[in-house]
Scaffold this active site. Structure first.
Site, PDB file in Angstrom:
ATOM      1  N   CYS A   2       0.840  -1.196   0.000  1.00  0.00           N
ATOM      2  CA  CYS A   2       0.000   0.000   0.000  1.00  0.00           C
ATOM      3  C   CYS A   2       0.872   1.242   0.000  1.00  0.00           C
ATOM      4  O   CYS A   2       2.082   1.166   0.158  1.00  0.00           O
ATOM      5  CB  CYS A   2      -0.866  -0.006   1.244  1.00  0.00           C
ATOM      6  SG  CYS A   2      -1.791  -1.519   1.461  1.00  0.00           S
ATOM      7  N   ARG A  27       1.392   1.872  -6.080  1.00  0.00           N
ATOM      8  CA  ARG A  27       1.609   0.868  -5.034  1.00  0.00           C
ATOM      9  C   ARG A  27       0.329   0.130  -4.678  1.00  0.00           C
ATOM     10  O   ARG A  27       0.380  -0.910  -4.030  1.00  0.00           O
ATOM     11  CB  ARG A  27       2.166   1.517  -3.754  1.00  0.00           C
ATOM     12  CG  ARG A  27       3.532   2.160  -3.905  1.00  0.00           C
ATOM     13  CD  ARG A  27       3.975   2.776  -2.590  1.00  0.00           C
ATOM     14  NE  ARG A  27       4.093   1.775  -1.562  1.00  0.00           N
ATOM     15  CZ  ARG A  27       5.211   1.054  -1.352  1.00  0.00           C
ATOM     16  NH1 ARG A  27       6.249   1.248  -2.125  1.00  0.00           N
ATOM     17  NH2 ARG A  27       5.264   0.148  -0.406  1.00  0.00           N
ATOM     18  N   TRP A  74      -3.654  -1.705  -1.293  1.00  0.00           N
ATOM     19  CA  TRP A  74      -3.539  -2.903  -2.123  1.00  0.00           C
ATOM     20  C   TRP A  74      -3.952  -4.039  -1.203  1.00  0.00           C
ATOM     21  O   TRP A  74      -3.202  -4.460  -0.339  1.00  0.00           O
ATOM     22  CB  TRP A  74      -2.109  -3.102  -2.612  1.00  0.00           C
ATOM     23  CG  TRP A  74      -1.929  -4.376  -3.365  1.00  0.00           C
ATOM     24  CD1 TRP A  74      -1.490  -5.581  -2.888  1.00  0.00           C
ATOM     25  CD2 TRP A  74      -2.214  -4.610  -4.762  1.00  0.00           C
ATOM     26  NE1 TRP A  74      -1.483  -6.522  -3.872  1.00  0.00           N
ATOM     27  CE2 TRP A  74      -1.923  -5.967  -5.031  1.00  0.00           C
ATOM     28  CE3 TRP A  74      -2.682  -3.802  -5.785  1.00  0.00           C
ATOM     29  CZ2 TRP A  74      -2.093  -6.532  -6.290  1.00  0.00           C
ATOM     30  CZ3 TRP A  74      -2.853  -4.359  -7.036  1.00  0.00           C
ATOM     31  CH2 TRP A  74      -2.561  -5.699  -7.278  1.00  0.00           C
ATOM     32  N   ASN A 100       1.071  -0.361   5.868  1.00  0.00           N
ATOM     33  CA  ASN A 100       1.460  -1.056   4.633  1.00  0.00           C
ATOM     34  C   ASN A 100       2.184  -2.320   5.068  1.00  0.00           C
ATOM     35  O   ASN A 100       3.167  -2.250   5.810  1.00  0.00           O
ATOM     36  CB  ASN A 100       2.392  -0.181   3.799  1.00  0.00           C
ATOM     37  CG  ASN A 100       3.081  -1.003   2.718  1.00  0.00           C
ATOM     38  OD1 ASN A 100       2.498  -1.931   2.176  1.00  0.00           O
ATOM     39  ND2 ASN A 100       4.339  -0.697   2.458  1.00  0.00           N
ATOM     40  N   GLY A 101       1.676  -3.479   4.666  1.00  0.00           N
ATOM     41  CA  GLY A 101       2.339  -4.728   5.052  1.00  0.00           C
ATOM     42  C   GLY A 101       1.325  -5.770   5.489  1.00  0.00           C
ATOM     43  O   GLY A 101       0.136  -5.660   5.186  1.00  0.00           O
ATOM     44  N   GLU A 482       8.946 -20.526 -19.569  1.00  0.00           N
ATOM     45  CA  GLU A 482       8.788 -19.164 -19.046  1.00  0.00           C
ATOM     46  C   GLU A 482       9.915 -18.257 -19.529  1.00  0.00           C
ATOM     47  O   GLU A 482       9.693 -17.114 -19.919  1.00  0.00           O
ATOM     48  CB  GLU A 482       8.728 -19.176 -17.513  1.00  0.00           C
ATOM     49  CG  GLU A 482       8.634 -17.824 -16.843  1.00  0.00           C
ATOM     50  CD  GLU A 482       7.479 -16.944 -17.293  1.00  0.00           C
ATOM     51  OE1 GLU A 482       7.536 -15.725 -17.023  1.00  0.00           O
ATOM     52  OE2 GLU A 482       6.558 -17.444 -17.970  1.00  0.00           O
ATOM     53  N   LYS A 486       9.367 -14.793 -21.729  1.00  0.00           N
ATOM     54  CA  LYS A 486       9.877 -13.479 -21.311  1.00  0.00           C
ATOM     55  C   LYS A 486      10.691 -12.847 -22.441  1.00  0.00           C
ATOM     56  O   LYS A 486      10.529 -11.690 -22.785  1.00  0.00           O
ATOM     57  CB  LYS A 486      10.750 -13.605 -20.050  1.00  0.00           C
ATOM     58  CG  LYS A 486       9.939 -13.862 -18.781  1.00  0.00           C
ATOM     59  CD  LYS A 486       9.276 -12.659 -18.216  1.00  0.00           C
ATOM     60  CE  LYS A 486       7.787 -12.532 -18.434  1.00  0.00           C
ATOM     61  NZ  LYS A 486       6.903 -13.626 -18.231  1.00  0.00           N
ATOM     62  N   GLU A 489       8.328 -11.771 -25.358  1.00  0.00           N
ATOM     63  CA  GLU A 489       7.354 -10.678 -25.192  1.00  0.00           C
ATOM     64  C   GLU A 489       7.989  -9.318 -24.992  1.00  0.00           C
ATOM     65  O   GLU A 489       7.364  -8.300 -25.303  1.00  0.00           O
ATOM     66  CB  GLU A 489       6.382 -11.009 -24.054  1.00  0.00           C
ATOM     67  CG  GLU A 489       6.936 -11.045 -22.676  1.00  0.00           C
ATOM     68  CD  GLU A 489       5.819 -11.304 -21.666  1.00  0.00           C
ATOM     69  OE1 GLU A 489       4.777 -10.646 -21.737  1.00  0.00           O
ATOM     70  OE2 GLU A 489       6.006 -12.195 -20.806  1.00  0.00           O
ATOM     71  N   HIS A 505      13.410 -35.028 -32.572  1.00  0.00           N
ATOM     72  CA  HIS A 505      12.191 -35.319 -33.342  1.00  0.00           C
ATOM     73  C   HIS A 505      11.791 -34.166 -34.253  1.00  0.00           C
ATOM     74  O   HIS A 505      10.642 -34.080 -34.692  1.00  0.00           O
ATOM     75  CB  HIS A 505      11.053 -35.679 -32.380  1.00  0.00           C
ATOM     76  CG  HIS A 505      11.450 -36.798 -31.454  1.00  0.00           C
ATOM     77  ND1 HIS A 505      11.576 -38.098 -31.866  1.00  0.00           N
ATOM     78  CD2 HIS A 505      11.795 -36.770 -30.145  1.00  0.00           C
ATOM     79  CE1 HIS A 505      11.964 -38.849 -30.847  1.00  0.00           C
ATOM     80  NE2 HIS A 505      12.108 -38.066 -29.788  1.00  0.00           N
ATOM     81  N   LYS A 604      -1.370  -5.647 -19.896  1.00  0.00           N
ATOM     82  CA  LYS A 604      -1.077  -6.309 -18.623  1.00  0.00           C
ATOM     83  C   LYS A 604      -2.160  -7.316 -18.259  1.00  0.00           C
ATOM     84  O   LYS A 604      -1.881  -8.412 -17.763  1.00  0.00           O
ATOM     85  CB  LYS A 604      -0.933  -5.271 -17.510  1.00  0.00           C
ATOM     86  CG  LYS A 604      -0.603  -5.852 -16.152  1.00  0.00           C
ATOM     87  CD  LYS A 604       0.739  -6.560 -16.176  1.00  0.00           C
ATOM     88  CE  LYS A 604       1.111  -7.306 -14.932  1.00  0.00           C
ATOM     89  NZ  LYS A 604       2.268  -8.157 -15.068  1.00  0.00           N
TER      90      LYS A 604
HETATM   91  C1  AGP Z   1       3.221 -12.485 -18.986  1.00  0.00           C
HETATM   92  O1  AGP Z   1       4.369 -11.783 -18.831  1.00  0.00           O
HETATM   93  C2  AGP Z   1       2.166 -11.820 -19.746  1.00  0.00           C
HETATM   94  N1  AGP Z   1       1.861 -10.574 -19.229  1.00  0.00           N
HETATM   95  C3  AGP Z   1       0.926 -12.680 -19.970  1.00  0.00           C
HETATM   96  O2  AGP Z   1       1.324 -13.871 -20.595  1.00  0.00           O
HETATM   97  C4  AGP Z   1       0.151 -13.039 -18.705  1.00  0.00           C
HETATM   98  O3  AGP Z   1       0.850 -13.950 -17.948  1.00  0.00           O
HETATM   99  C5  AGP Z   1      -1.202 -13.635 -19.102  1.00  0.00           C
HETATM  100  O4  AGP Z   1      -1.904 -12.671 -19.843  1.00  0.00           O
HETATM  101  C6  AGP Z   1      -1.999 -14.082 -17.889  1.00  0.00           C
HETATM  102  O5  AGP Z   1      -2.293 -12.984 -17.086  1.00  0.00           O
HETATM  103  P1  AGP Z   1      -2.894 -13.222 -15.632  1.00  0.00           P
HETATM  104  O6  AGP Z   1      -1.884 -13.952 -14.827  1.00  0.00           O
HETATM  105  O7  AGP Z   1      -3.173 -11.842 -15.111  1.00  0.00           O
HETATM  106  O8  AGP Z   1      -4.161 -14.015 -15.786  1.00  0.00           O
END
Ligand code: AGP
Length: 609
Positions: A2, A27, A74, A100-101, A482, A486, A489, A505, A604
């Site tokens: 927060c 935050r 938050w 906050n915490g 993963e 990263k 993207e 394969h 996001k």
């Molecule tokens: C990951 O870096 C991306 N922003 C995206 O793949 C994300 O993980 C995906 O859209 C799922 O989002 P969520 O965890 O908010 O459901």
């Protein structure tokens, strides 16, 4: 995570409180409030929603007075609502606090205070502090605050206000940031520098256990034992934007470095002090409930899906219940075989991803029990699921998910250990061994973050390759997925991850001289197999960057470069091995001058199909 602020001076407090909270909204932004002493009473104004909702609420009757505190929330305990918004007061309204915490032992303290007649208005952990202060106050405000601190466990930055001592604010912190801004005839308190940078650049950075009594013309700071502390002024030379990023160039890098804390917070109050068990207060499962499940689905998108894959390994390995992992956008339309003997776990940082939400609803429609693992209290997915486990990563601003992923892994691990504890599928000795190592993970992530120079060098050296491959087996393969996501993207490099045994394969055809291959080799039972796959790509002159555990002295013989992470159990090592992959993606994006925090074509939270 927060945002908190405080003001003591000769000017009206409310304008600074609102201005400061505006700067701290990154935050947390699900509710906000302020409290101002008008010479007689402490007036508390708070509301659910973004700060704009509070500003609207205050229109025409902004609280007057020169001493006040404020908060933007938050949520961790208690969904976003007016009554869960801060500031919180005691029964009389004489003591007001912003926090906050996370107070880990709030439940037991609350039960004791209720027995003593205290009436609680909210579901939060924070309100306990205001009532505790009321309970312990015997005329000396600072002494009472110290008594409170002796009784609370957890992480906090706190600002206290008392109607009996209206000319001062008392603030303190443990594990969470707190700064005091030095003014002329006024002083400012904030959980972070962005809130005060427009008013002053002279600050005191408060350390753990320090207690500051702040008046308009004096600041008295003492340590945990009550001895006076002389503070050096920290002159802030950051601009406002940099301040929001805590001095980091991008939110993504800041969030990568916040992982030790995010993981520690997510573990807090969930690991028994003697490492004998995982505690999941929010679930209250028993053997009968777990035995009712024939099958578990873990469903998610993107990075959360990659975390779900690791979760499958954990649950199948530790609990021996079959787990199927599915991409939510596929799951919702393939009429999965689900009935009332199915548990569907959905994973989502934002809690708003529409495919994951729809998969959850479809599971419920078909009769499954549902559990959500999410980072946002009160989100749609949290509200829709039968039960929720929150990751406490705090707000994640950068589109590329980092700290949410590691907190999802730790949550998946704790969930599997919790289920294993109920079913008795892991011996007490192994449980103790694993949970002891779990406690070391936050510090080991910090260790992994210490030396980024080699990663910066690799990013510069290979950052302009248009094709990069990631390989691994078992949990290493899950982390490789993963790592490649990263890199894709944020640097726009075409990165692909493969189960190392799958190369022969088909994909091996793509391995040519100089192509970078990042090979993870941390899983002992498939180590030799992984080595032989590395030899396959080396035989085609690939450049191989190996990811290994600290005690591994073998891998470096077969690869061009090796990045080592601290030694830990192979079940927990994914939480460490992903960190250099996050950094590699970050520095590759920097090398290619990409917009790291807002990569092209991405959002996001994906709230459309
Ligand atoms: C990951 O870096 C991306 N922003 C995206 O793949 C994300 O993980 C995906 O859209 C799922 O989002 P969520 O965890 O908010 O459901």
């Amino acid at each position: 995570m927060c945002g908190i602020v405080g003001y003591v001076g000769t000017k009206q407090a409310a304008p600074f409180l609102i201005e400061g909270l505006t700067k701290l909204e990154y935050r947390g932004y699900d509710s906000a409030g302020i409290a101002v002493f008008d010479g007689e009473t402490i007036n508390v104004e708070k509301t659910v929603g973004r700060l704009a909702a509070l500003k609207e609420k205050l229109e025409g009757h902004v609280p007057v007075g020169c001493v006040g505190i404020g908060h933007t929330r938050w949520a961790t305990h208690g969904r976003p609502s007016d009554r869960n918004s801060h500031p919180h007061t005691d029964c009389s309204g004489d003591f007001v606090v912003v926090h906050n915490g996370i107070i880990e032992n709030y439940m037991s303290l609350k039960e004791q205070l209720i027995k003593k007649g205290h009436e609680f208005k909210s579901e939060t952990d924070t309100e306990v502090i205001a009532h505790l202060l009321e309970e312990l106050y015997t005329g000396d405000f600072e002494a009472a605050v110290r008594e409170v601190l002796k009784r609370i466990d957890g992480s906090y930055s706190l600002v206290f206000m008392s109607k009996n001592d209206p000319d001062k604010l008392i603030c303190t912190k443990k594990d969470n940031p707190l700064v005091i801004g030095l003014g002329d005839g006024e002083n400012f308190i904030a959980s972070d520098i962005p809130a005060i940078i427009a008013r002053t650049r002279k600050t005191y950075i408060i350390n753990d256990g320090e207690v500051a009594v702040v008046k308009k013309d004096s600041i008295w700071i003492t340590n945990r034992e009550g001895q006076p502390v002389t503070k050096k002024i920290f002159e802030v030379n950051w601009n406002a934007e940099a301040a929001e990023k805590g001095g980091y160039e991008h939110f993504m890098l800041k969030e990568i470095h916040e992982q030790p804390k995010a993981v520690r917070e997510t573990m807090s109050a969930r690991v028994a002090k003697d490492n004998s068990a995982i505690i999941m207060e929010e679930l209250k499962w028993n053997k009968e409930y777990l035995d009712s499940f024939q099958k578990i689905f873990v469903v998610a998108c993107g990075t959360a899906y990659n975390a779900a894959l690791v979760g499958k390994y954990y649950i199948e390995k530790l609990v021996r219940i079959p787990v199927e992992v599915d991409i939510a956008s596929e799951f919702r339309y393939r009429s999965p075989i689900i009935d009332d003997r199915t548990l569907t776990i959905v994973v989502s940082q934002s809690g708003e991803t529409s495919d994951t939400l729809a998969a959850l609803k479809e599971s419920k429609r078909l009769g499954a029990k549902t559990l959500a693992i999410t980072n946002v209290v009160g989100s749609s997915i949290a509200r829709e699921a039968d039960q929720v486990i929150y990751t406490w990563a705090g707000p994640e601003i950068a589109v590329a998910s980092t700290k949410a992923y590691t907190t999802q892994l730790i949550t998946m691990f704790m969930l599997a250990m919790y289920m294993a504890g109920i079913k008795g599928t892991v011996t007490p000795e192994r449980t103790k061994e694993l949970l002891t190592q779990l406690h070391q993970i936050p510090a080991q992530i910090s260790e992994t973050l210490e030396d980024v120079e080699p990663i910066k060098t690799f990013a510069k050296e290979y950052g302009f390759n248009e094709d990069v491959f990631f390989i691994g087996r078992s949990l290493d393969y899950a982390v490789a997925l993963e790592g490649s996501l990263k890199l894709k993207e944020i640097s726009y490099i075409h990165a692909e991850a493969y189960a190392a045994g799958e190369l022969k394969h088909g994909t091996l055809a793509l391995i040519i001289e100089g192509v970078p291959v990042i090979a993870l080799a941390t899983q002992k039972n498939v180590y030799e197999k992984t080595l032989s796959n590395i030899k396959e790509v080396k035989a085609r002159d690939a450049v191989v960057i190996g990811i290994a555990s600290a005690n591994d002295s073998e891998l470096e013989k077969y690869v061009d470069h090796v990045i080592k992470v601290p030694e830990t159990d192979e079940l927990l090592i994914p939480i460490l091995t992903v960190v250099p992959l996050q950094l590699l993606a970050y520095y590759a994006a920097i090398t290619r001058q990409c917009d790291v925090d807002k990569p092209r074509n991405l959002a996001k939270s994906v709230t459309v199909e």
